[in-house]
Design a protein around this motif. Structure first.
Motif, PDB file in Angstrom:
ATOM      1  N   ASP A   1       0.766  -1.342   0.193  1.00 10.03           N
ATOM      2  CA  ASP A   1      -0.043   0.159  -0.014  1.00 10.03           C
ATOM      3  C   ASP A   1       0.886   1.399   0.086  1.00 10.03           C
ATOM      4  O   ASP A   1       0.430   2.421   0.361  1.00 10.03           O
ATOM      5  CB  ASP A   1      -0.899   0.151   1.211  1.00 10.03           C
ATOM      6  CG  ASP A   1      -0.119   0.110   2.366  1.00 10.03           C
ATOM      7  OD1 ASP A   1       0.960  -0.167   2.324  1.00 10.03           O
ATOM      8  OD2 ASP A   1      -0.781   0.078   3.714  1.00 10.03           O
ATOM      9  N   LEU A   2       2.331   1.115  -0.344  1.00 10.65           N
ATOM     10  CA  LEU A   2       2.994   2.217  -0.264  1.00 10.65           C
ATOM     11  C   LEU A   2       2.553   3.578  -1.111  1.00 10.65           C
ATOM     12  O   LEU A   2       2.532   4.521  -0.803  1.00 10.65           O
ATOM     13  CB  LEU A   2       4.400   1.918  -0.621  1.00 10.65           C
ATOM     14  CG  LEU A   2       5.507   1.005   0.248  1.00 10.65           C
ATOM     15  CD1 LEU A   2       6.712   0.944  -0.289  1.00 10.65           C
ATOM     16  CD2 LEU A   2       5.405   1.797   1.610  1.00 10.65           C
ATOM     17  N   LEU A   3       2.155   3.139  -2.183  1.00 13.53           N
ATOM     18  CA  LEU A   3       1.813   4.119  -3.373  1.00 13.53           C
ATOM     19  C   LEU A   3       0.632   4.793  -2.695  1.00 13.53           C
ATOM     20  O   LEU A   3       0.461   6.142  -3.166  1.00 13.53           O
ATOM     21  CB  LEU A   3       1.375   3.454  -4.761  1.00 13.53           C
ATOM     22  CG  LEU A   3       2.456   2.510  -5.267  1.00 13.53           C
ATOM     23  CD1 LEU A   3       2.141   2.131  -6.743  1.00 13.53           C
ATOM     24  CD2 LEU A   3       3.647   3.592  -5.467  1.00 13.53           C
ATOM     25  N   GLU A   4      -0.170   4.377  -1.739  1.00 13.83           N
ATOM     26  CA  GLU A   4      -1.430   5.134  -1.246  1.00 13.83           C
ATOM     27  C   GLU A   4      -1.020   5.927  -0.088  1.00 13.83           C
ATOM     28  O   GLU A   4      -1.758   6.873   0.414  1.00 13.83           O
ATOM     29  CB  GLU A   4      -2.485   4.211  -0.934  1.00 13.83           C
ATOM     30  CG  GLU A   4      -3.246   3.839  -2.132  1.00 13.83           C
ATOM     31  CD  GLU A   4      -2.576   2.683  -2.888  1.00 13.83           C
ATOM     32  OE1 GLU A   4      -2.115   1.745  -2.059  1.00 13.83           O
ATOM     33  OE2 GLU A   4      -2.249   2.947  -3.981  1.00 13.83           O
ATOM     34  N   ARG A   5       0.260   5.639   0.714  1.00 14.06           N
ATOM     35  CA  ARG A   5       0.399   6.484   1.943  1.00 14.06           C
ATOM     36  C   ARG A   5       1.219   7.793   1.657  1.00 14.06           C
ATOM     37  O   ARG A   5       2.116   7.768   0.728  1.00 14.06           O
ATOM     38  CB  ARG A   5       1.266   5.222   2.676  1.00 14.06           C
ATOM     39  CG  ARG A   5       0.338   4.201   3.062  1.00 14.06           C
ATOM     40  CD  ARG A   5       1.225   3.057   3.727  1.00 14.06           C
ATOM     41  NE  ARG A   5       1.298   3.486   5.069  1.00 14.06           N
ATOM     42  CZ  ARG A   5       2.170   2.939   5.974  1.00 14.06           C
ATOM     43  NH1 ARG A   5       2.967   2.048   5.284  1.00 14.06           N
ATOM     44  NH2 ARG A   5       2.585   3.553   6.920  1.00 14.06           N
ATOM     45  N   PRO A   6       1.097   8.504   2.611  1.00 16.52           N
ATOM     46  CA  PRO A   6       1.824   9.851   2.363  1.00 16.52           C
ATOM     47  C   PRO A   6       3.345   9.715   2.834  1.00 16.52           C
ATOM     48  O   PRO A   6       3.576   8.626   3.702  1.00 16.52           O
ATOM     49  CB  PRO A   6       1.300  10.785   3.731  1.00 16.52           C
ATOM     50  CG  PRO A   6       0.358   9.880   4.622  1.00 16.52           C
ATOM     51  CD  PRO A   6      -0.006   8.376   3.785  1.00 16.52           C
ATOM     52  N   LEU A   7       4.105  10.473   2.240  1.00 17.75           N
ATOM     53  CA  LEU A   7       5.666  10.419   2.647  1.00 17.75           C
ATOM     54  C   LEU A   7       5.928  10.159   3.968  1.00 17.75           C
ATOM     55  O   LEU A   7       6.933   9.424   4.045  1.00 17.75           O
ATOM     56  CB  LEU A   7       5.912  11.867   1.947  1.00 17.75           C
ATOM     57  CG  LEU A   7       7.653  11.681   1.613  1.00 17.75           C
ATOM     58  CD1 LEU A   7       7.937  10.976   0.399  1.00 17.75           C
ATOM     59  CD2 LEU A   7       8.246  12.979   1.708  1.00 17.75           C
TER      60      LEU A   7
ATOM     61  N   VAL B   1      13.153  -0.227  -1.182  1.00 23.02           N
ATOM     62  CA  VAL B   1      13.777   1.125  -1.902  1.00 23.02           C
ATOM     63  C   VAL B   1      13.093   2.260  -2.009  1.00 23.02           C
ATOM     64  O   VAL B   1      13.567   3.464  -1.455  1.00 23.02           O
ATOM     65  CB  VAL B   1      14.680   0.643  -3.031  1.00 23.02           C
ATOM     66  CG1 VAL B   1      15.262   1.744  -3.336  1.00 23.02           C
ATOM     67  CG2 VAL B   1      15.499  -0.609  -2.692  1.00 23.02           C
ATOM     68  N   TYR B   2      11.704   1.975  -2.419  1.00 24.58           N
ATOM     69  CA  TYR B   2      10.901   3.363  -2.502  1.00 24.58           C
ATOM     70  C   TYR B   2      10.578   3.751  -1.040  1.00 24.58           C
ATOM     71  O   TYR B   2      10.771   5.057  -0.829  1.00 24.58           O
ATOM     72  CB  TYR B   2       9.567   2.558  -2.828  1.00 24.58           C
ATOM     73  CG  TYR B   2       8.590   3.657  -3.266  1.00 24.58           C
ATOM     74  CD1 TYR B   2       8.538   4.197  -4.660  1.00 24.58           C
ATOM     75  CD2 TYR B   2       7.553   4.145  -2.307  1.00 24.58           C
ATOM     76  CE1 TYR B   2       7.481   4.818  -4.874  1.00 24.58           C
ATOM     77  CE2 TYR B   2       6.738   4.816  -2.686  1.00 24.58           C
ATOM     78  CZ  TYR B   2       6.548   5.352  -4.138  1.00 24.58           C
ATOM     79  OH  TYR B   2       5.712   6.441  -4.372  1.00 24.58           O
ATOM     80  N   ALA B   3      10.437   2.903  -0.127  1.00 22.82           N
ATOM     81  CA  ALA B   3      10.438   3.507   1.274  1.00 22.82           C
ATOM     82  C   ALA B   3      11.777   4.097   1.737  1.00 22.82           C
ATOM     83  O   ALA B   3      11.453   5.105   2.527  1.00 22.82           O
ATOM     84  CB  ALA B   3      10.030   2.243   2.092  1.00 22.82           C
TER      85      ALA B   3
END
Ligand SMILES: [Co+2]
Ligand SMILES: [Co+2]
Ligand SMILES: [Co+2]
Ligand SMILES: [Co+2]
Ligand SMILES: [Co+2]
Ligand SMILES: [Co+2]
Ligand SMILES: [Co+2]
Ligand SMILES: [Co+2]
Lengths: 432, 432, 432, 432
Positions: C394-400, D162-164
């Motif tokens: 769900d990384l793409l949906e979470r804020p930085l 890596v994105y994280a």
């Protein structure tokens, strides 16, 4: 033909204070002395016939754009009119030299014999105009690339008849150049190369080209032509590969045929760029190899991959070119030819003048900057210092094993010194 | 050091039916006879030491990516371990040759003398491994570009001590190569060039380079080394301009110093491309000039402007290269070296194997296609026909004016014939 | 006009066993089924009018080389003869589609009105020939670059009258294309760009071009044309900079004017290369952006910096292009057009046939290889595995800041995995 | 660490009369007013941390050449020393701004958390130095390309960890930049691209990159950062293809994700050239599209195919760049950063100063020339006249068929007008 195409009678003046839309030289003054020589004698400007008076503005995606009163010069009458306008432009610009191909100055005849005869006739006409005007011929040359008979090569053509045709044509052009007092004779091998290796006998073609050049040199001596024979390198276009790729390639070719003392190079900035070199590199290399002859001062666009033949406009680049020329002693028989064409959207008669005036001024600034750098002496002093440790060294004469033995024994441990490139570039920028 | 890095004991088999993820040769079979010669003897594959066992995966924007158990080889102990793994990889691949720089096989010593001694010691070690395995050395060479002492040139350095250092190093490497029975000795002048003309004495540097090469040739003869001395051309990178730009440039350089019968070229596909040539052009030209020696079979990416040194993967391109090699008579002392490196994301031991197996198969296919084209004979027959009119011609022997006179008199009117490029390309495509 | 230019009546046969000089398809068989679709329906070959029937063989350094009986087509009578020969060639080749510019099929009239009328008349003639032969029109287009009126741009011309001229011409061409059942309509902006920024209002010209394209789309809907509107990107040549530089540039342009669902791209291999991309890159990018339309299957030479428009001849390259096309679902309205010209030395009628037969065979091999790679599935399986860790993320949906907080808290330490490029390239080589 | 590396205490003076080997500004004078603004406020010079204080002089064929007392900065103690010397150099040069990556100013910690903590600590240290000196931060950025974890991409990595990692790092860098009052925050996607399409899911990677950028913009607003977010385009190197290819590509990407009003571009001359554009083109295009932000004023060498990052030295080129910047209204948050490195042979402390002084002087000359051209007004007047016929035209609002109908009815016959390129280039040359 309507005359007075350029609609002015006065030569372009020197006037540094002229307004932005006034046609005037702001830097080029023929009589100004630079390093003990008149500027005109340093630069030896030449205007070319082909781009100015023959080319109609076409490109691979479009037809003619220019509408000159001298198009098409398909009769001898029109060829003479064209010559009249050309000399009128030379006069307005105040250039001392011009250059031509046979193809530029006369319509081709129905036979080889007639073409030669027409060339002779037009050469006579140009001779008269030279006498009347004081103009001189920087170089003549033969167009051995436009007609379809040359599509597979000139002296490297698979058909010996084409080779013979080229011999006859070059002889006629060299004769004409000699008669007109030309300072040089140029060979540009626009079709001496290949489109595909699959149909090409590379070794044979190089041999034919070498034999041809040897004949030209022999003939030059027979007729007593004292000008230089020049090859103009170019890596490609129109061919996929052109045999006279760059200065180094031409040098190897000349050595192979024992012609390195007989033939020199005419270096064009645009061709240097296409071959992956800077203009000043090609000049410096030709000087180092003893084959520097003349230049075509026209640039390519760094974002384009073809030969745009634009007028020079970047003073720092031009200054570095003349710096190498002056370091090598300046021009002997050579000069600064503008093998440059207008952009095809530059339709007006005035554009022809603006382009040359601008180019000449850029060259004048470049020359003066180059001379100032040499006279200042800092660059040359720093260059000499960089190699100073070689003075008195006998390393070059000793055999490998002796040098090796001593190096090991001494325990040498050489430490690098700064090359100071940025400082040197800044010094150059003080002058341009 | 952990052993068994490659985690397999069986050499890679030949198995055309292997599955897509099975490591197997599908085309390379050393004993298969092609045009009367074993494939292994035609191709003479070599694996290079530097990219496989020294390079850590860095690029200008990132550090190492590879984590080999043999990094860093900064002790002689580790250098031997590295050699053990290298020979293990050679065995798995079934290649007959390898190549090295001094820098690859031994850590540099604190002094020149110690570096030379270490080189000798490692050469002995490699000699033992050669004897045990049957591996042979295709060529040795000296790394005269990585250390900062070479930053301004090796034999062209402004500091004579660097010149002496290089002499000692090349002597030691040539000695080692000779002792190991090397088939060739290579010089790649990675720093023989310049970053800016402003601090460079081009003529002097070329003279120094010529004198150096002459010494190397003299020394070769003194010690009785029978292999070929090879120069590897490259136009640029790391320098802005490298003196050994391309085959034609090297040829001119050799002629200038009278070395054209002593030195040949090692041509790399990637360097050909950087210089604006096709690989087959450089091979064909070297053959025509009599200086073809060996090849580095690694390509660049056409969309990149630097030397990517990738393994070959395009069979039609490779076939055209071997076609020119076969036309020229095949390799004498030379061979097919993979001066190729993994992409830096190819981290695994298996990637080293996949890359070489793939490259060797591409070469095998290319060689077989080239041989088939030659044996079919259509291409060569059509090429010969194209020049057939030259048979019996005496044009090359006659002077310009005689040819001209006859051409005009006869009224020749040569008509062009189709070059049939598309048909020829289609014929090639029948074989690749 | 003499007829029977091609001197054969039988269409080129499919015959894999034909001899090296026999004109035959060895790979292309229209009815062979590949991945459930007939080869003809996959490839949708088209022959272009301009290079085959209009271009005379000229290049920037030489005039015409071809001598076709249909030159010059300056009367309507000759234009019809030219069409007759064109359809005869289509028949011999067995291609289903063709393409044209207005300029190719009719001589320009003295007025705009007459030019339009002539276009209509010739479109009728072509319509009859289509009906008689079963040939179809892949796309029509307007030549807005050859005439000097377009020298400074078509829809981006500083003169609004030129803009109006282009509107009238595109309307007429779109009408004709619609009437002839064209599957697409193409716009190539050969003069939409600039030679110098100094005289160019970049922002204004882009606005004009956007408005023009919007009008074309509106008009298409008005007349019910169901084909696709396609832009053909090219970075430069004839201009120094062309606004439709590459696929990404066109995509941004379409988005800016809200046309990204209305207009697609026609991608040419040669133009991809000139822009610094591989052909497969441009196709893959267009697919990812949802704007893939059609292709021009003609290559440039990697050693030349201009648009050589050569017939394809490298099967591995072509296979990668069709691989991306098949991955994207294959052609919808688009097809494989040969915007390719003979080399100017390929003079003979047979060269026209050889070139197309060779190109079609290369495409057929490429298509079959691409299909086999897809059906094998290894490549796509490995690609999917490489990104497998993203499934369920769900990384793409979470804020930085939330991602950051968790990453720091968890102490993640991602380890790189091999990209296996050499292995993947080897897998491809099993199929080509 | 030894201090006083630069061995001078006085800032470099302005002294147009200084000798050739004297370190002095000859053109840059911060307080001189140009077009109503102080030169310092126009140019907004920044010195970069990485090339000056981190890079050791390595290239793909050689290791370090520089021996700075601050190498390696692998402890926080050394990192502070490095910062001290950096600020000392800023003081000597008299620049108002600097730029950094996280990687430049602190050694990486063993964990992500420690790396972030160290960044915070060093940011505090820099903040104190800013307060003491008056220096300002032009932009901060994160190095997401050097470590092997980024080898396959940063926000486009196949591994979500890596994105994280990148999210956490960019957050920390943006926080630090905000705290230090940075005028901008830059993202350069050095690894956002691919080496081979065969292992790449292009569509997915673009989506991930778009989502990432959106998060960064959201976060910027959350923390109230008022600087601009900038993307720095580059076409390739280190990757074969970089997603942020050029200005047009970035523009399309921003539009696709609705970010065209949130993100601007930082344009580097060298990257423009690698993408096939002139620097002034990229600036003019960004202005026309409303996304111009800042510049990296470092050039490539036109003869090299990689990113040489050299200091600017050609005044005419620089003048055209500032001309487009001034035409667009000048810098808002942006400035002139020297993302430039010394040549690796420029070993001395003084070389760092010479390079920047030379670069700043070149920019000062360029700016003054650009201002003079604008104030003179001739160029803009001629440009406006060229499009004058469009004033009052309603063509852009009318439908295609209406324009067509009128054009045909009126019988328009537009005549081309000279584009006067050579004259315009000459006008420019009056000022440079
Ligand atoms: Co030229
Ligand atoms: Co020339
Ligand atoms: Co290489
Ligand atoms: Co190599
Ligand atoms: Co094209
Ligand atoms: Co096309
Ligand atoms: Co850069
Ligand atoms: Co940058």
């Amino acid at each position: 033909m309507p005359r007075d195409y350029f609609q002015r009678s006065e030569p372009i003046p020197y006037d540094p204070e002229a307004g932005p839309l006034d046609l005037a030289f702001r830097h080029y003054r023929p009589d100004e002395v630079v390093m003990g020589r008149r500027m005109e004698d340093h630069l030896r400007f030449a205007v070319c016939w082909w781009h100015n008076f023959v080319w109609e503005g076409g490109d691979p995606f479009g037809g003619h754009t220019f509408e000159r009163p001298w198009f098409p010069a398909d009769t001898m009458e029109m060829a003479r009119h064209r010559a009249d306008e050309a000399f009128e432009m030379f006069r307005l610009l105040g250039v001392p030299f011009y250059c031509f191909h046979d193809h530029d100055i006369r319509p081709e005849g129905e036979t080889l014999a007639k073409s030669v005869a027409r060339l002779d006739e037009m050469a006579d006409y140009l001779g008269e105009k030279q006498d009347a005007s004081g103009m001189r011929l920087l170089w003549g040359t033969a167009n051995l690339f436009s007609n379809r008979r040359f599509m597979a090569g000139a002296s490297t053509n698979p058909d010996p008849d084409v080779y013979a045709w080229c011999a006859a044509t070059v002889k006629a052009c060299l004769d004409a150049t000699h008669r007109l007092g030309g300072a040089n004779y140029v060979l540009w091998g626009g079709r001496e190369g290949y489109e595909t290796l699959l149909n090409t006998d590379l070794g044979r073609e190089l041999d034919h080209m070498g034999a041809f050049l040897s004949k030209v040199v022999d003939y030059k001596h027979k007729i007593g032509f004292r000008g230089a024979i020049l090859i103009e390198p170019k890596p490609q276009e129109p061919t996929k590969h052109q045999y006279d790729y760059d200065v180094a390639t031409v040098h190897g070719f000349l050595r192979r045929f024992g012609l390195e003392d007989e033939v020199k190079v005419n270096i064009e900035q645009g061709h240097a760029i296409l071959a992956g070199h800077s203009f000043e590199h090609e000049i410096a290399l030709a000087s180092a190899l003893g084959i520097f002859g003349s230049i075509d001062m026209n640039r390519n666009d760094y974002q384009s991959g073809w030969d745009t033949d634009q007028f020079p406009n970047n003073v720092p680049e031009v200054a570095l070119a003349y710096y190498e020329i002056l370091r090598g002693g300046g021009f002997a028989t050579g000069g600064t030819n503008f093998d440059a064409k207008l952009r095809r959207q530059s339709l007006d008669p005035g554009d022809l003048l603006w382009a040359h005036v601008g180019g000449m001024d850029v060259c004048a600034r470049g020359l003066k900057a180059a001379a100032a750098m040499l006279e200042d002496g800092t660059l040359e002093r720093l260059r000499a210092e960089r190699y100073a440790k070689w003075e008195g060294s006998d390393l070059l004469e000793r055999p490998l094993e002796a040098i090796a033995e001593e190096a090991v024994a001494k325990g040498i441990d050489p430490q690098p010194r700064s090359g100071r490139q940025e400082m040197l570039e800044n010094i150059v920028n003080r002058f341009v």
